[in-house]
Design an enzyme around this catalytic site. Structure first.
Site, PDB file in Angstrom:
ATOM      1  N   ARG A 281       0.825  -1.217   0.000  1.00 49.85           N
ATOM      2  CA  ARG A 281       0.000   0.000   0.000  1.00 49.85           C
ATOM      3  C   ARG A 281       0.855   1.261   0.000  1.00 49.85           C
ATOM      4  O   ARG A 281       0.715   2.132   0.848  1.00 49.85           O
ATOM      5  CB  ARG A 281      -0.939  -0.003   1.195  1.00 49.85           C
ATOM      6  CG  ARG A 281      -1.983  -1.087   1.120  1.00 49.85           C
ATOM      7  CD  ARG A 281      -3.101  -0.847   2.105  1.00 49.85           C
ATOM      8  NE  ARG A 281      -4.186  -1.801   1.880  1.00 49.85           N
ATOM      9  CZ  ARG A 281      -5.445  -1.591   2.229  1.00 49.85           C
ATOM     10  NH1 ARG A 281      -5.778  -0.467   2.815  1.00 49.85           N
ATOM     11  NH2 ARG A 281      -6.373  -2.502   2.008  1.00 49.85           N
ATOM     12  N   ALA A 282       1.705   1.372  -0.996  1.00 46.03           N
ATOM     13  CA  ALA A 282       2.582   2.541  -1.048  1.00 46.03           C
ATOM     14  C   ALA A 282       2.613   3.124  -2.465  1.00 46.03           C
ATOM     15  O   ALA A 282       3.676   3.129  -3.090  1.00 46.03           O
ATOM     16  CB  ALA A 282       3.989   2.157  -0.576  1.00 46.03           C
TER      17      ALA A 282
END
Length: 422
Positions: A281-282
């Site tokens: 989740r980056a």
């Protein structure tokens, strides 16, 4: 011929600026000569926050900070304070334990970690969250301060003074506001290890936000989340998103929940950020209508592991309109820089092809910049979805960052990102 918005600079000027930027990249921008922005670039361009207001206040206590960020509430409980204000903070304010504790039932949904790492626990979101249904649950105390972020009103600048300003144990909530700047602070220690125990920065139903030169670490869940309605004209730049943590779903010391972008619609520039030891989740992007420019970020894991799962996750639910332009990022020790996808992304590993550059020139009026992944990824999902370029055709030139070359990011970003660098 391009049908771009007429708000762009004259074509000759745009080409000159692009050529100068590319010339600088060809010679290698360095930490010494890297210019520091005094205003947001990209989608957040035009955000002024408190501006040149005479209302400049310096805060020293939790009560003062809460009051100056939002002096008045509307009937819905949202902040209704729209007066321009610059709030200066010169120290770290510790909110931990200031609002007592709540109890919550939790479960462990990850792997069983061994020392030195610890298992994060999960608080079910609501009755429809069934992740704890088939595993043991127990009760814990949760710090209420972490679950109740500070409200921020429109036309505000929160500015850290020096390198040690920050919020410990509590985050910020931008809900139904506009024109907000948050710079040069550290946000940390929000119920670490308790998933859904609080986020560092929440943006919803808001536009024109600049989140710049901050450090975020040791957070219960998201370091930054933009969701619940419109989240447009946002720039996230020169921040350190530090994933080093004893609590990790993969038991490897890397935080998983980092940036979530699910606004509808949303336009976000994510540039020159240092993502340290993150495993997912980056960002994660899932929106019915999104344009995101991921540019000149340094994704930096200490060690190569297959569990360093991914950086960008742009595989939303079917029928969504996610469009991510991925340029000049450097991925170090990421097995999967981009999750498996056949669409939603326009970006190249290494030197872009001639066909790709033809599309770039027709829309961006410049060449695109390739990305670097070292060592070579176990899965290469850099694709060139023409739908992304079609979506970016409507974006004014003034809202598209011109990158420097990806190979310079490991020097430039650590040298300038985070607090104390402005």
């Amino acid at each position: 011929m391009s049908t771009r918005s007429p708000n762009k600079p004259p074509r000759a000027i745009a080409h000159l600026l692009c050529a100068l930027a590319m010339l600088a990249g060809a010679h290698g921008a360095t930490a010494a000569n890297m210019p520091l922005a005094t205003a947001p670039e990209g989608f957040g361009a035009g955000t002024t926050g408190g501006g040149q207001t005479k209302d400049i206040v310096t805060v020293h206590t939790a009560a003062q900070l809460a009051h100056e960020l939002c002096r008045t509430l509307g009937p819905s409980g949202r902040c209704s304070d729209t007066s321009p204000r610059v709030i200066k903070l010169g120290e770290t304010i510790d909110f931990t334990g200031t609002e007592k504790k709540d109890t919550a039932r939790v479960c462990n949904v990850g792997k069983v970690c061994t020392a030195p790492y610890k298992n994060p626990v999960l608080i079910p979101v609501d009755a429809n969250d069934h992740r704890c249904d088939k595993v043991p649950m127990w009760q814990i105390d949760v710090d209420k301060a972490g679950k109740n972020p500070l409200l921020v009103g429109s036309n505000k600048t929160l500015l850290g003074v020096g390198a040690h300003a920050g919020l410990k144990g509590k985050g910020l909530n931008l809900d139904n506001v506009s024109n907000v700047i948050i710079r040069n602070i550290t946000i940390s220690d929000i119920n670490p290890g308790i998933i859904f125990g609080g986020d560092a920065v929440t943006i919803s139903n808001s536009h024109h936000v600049w989140f710049d030169h901050n450090r975020v670490y040791n957070i219960a869940r998201q370091m930054l989340v933009a969701h619940f309605g419109m989240t447009t004209n946002i720039t996230v730049s020169w921040n350190i998103f530090d994933g080093n943590s004893m609590y990790s779903p993969n038991c490897n010391g890397q935080h998983y929940y980092n940036l979530l972008m699910a606004g509808n619609p949303q336009t976000v520039t994510v540039s020159n950020n240092w993502f340290k030891n993150v495993s997912g989740r980056a960002p994660h992007i899932d929106s019915p209508d999104a344009k995101v420019h991921l540019v000149n970020n340094y994704f930096d894991n200490d060690e190569w592991t297959e569990m360093a799962a991914h950086a960008l996750d742009a595989t939303p639910n079917p029928g969504t309109g996610v469009n991510v332009l991925v340029e000049a990022n450097y991925f170090s020790n990421f097995a999967i820089p981009i999750t498996g996808t056949s669409s939603n992304v326009f970006g190249s590993l290494r030197v872009p092809s001639a066909a790709m550059q033809t599309q770039c020139k027709s829309v961006l009026e410049r060449n695109c910049y390739g990305n670097v992944v070292k060592p070579a990824p176990s899965d290469n999902h850099f694709v060139q979805d023409s739908a992304v370029m079609k979506a970016f055709l409507s974006v004014p030139q003034t809202q598209i960052v011109t990158p420097y070359t990806a190979t310079d990011a490991p020097v430039n970003v650590p040298a300038h990102a985070g607090p104390g660098k402005i």
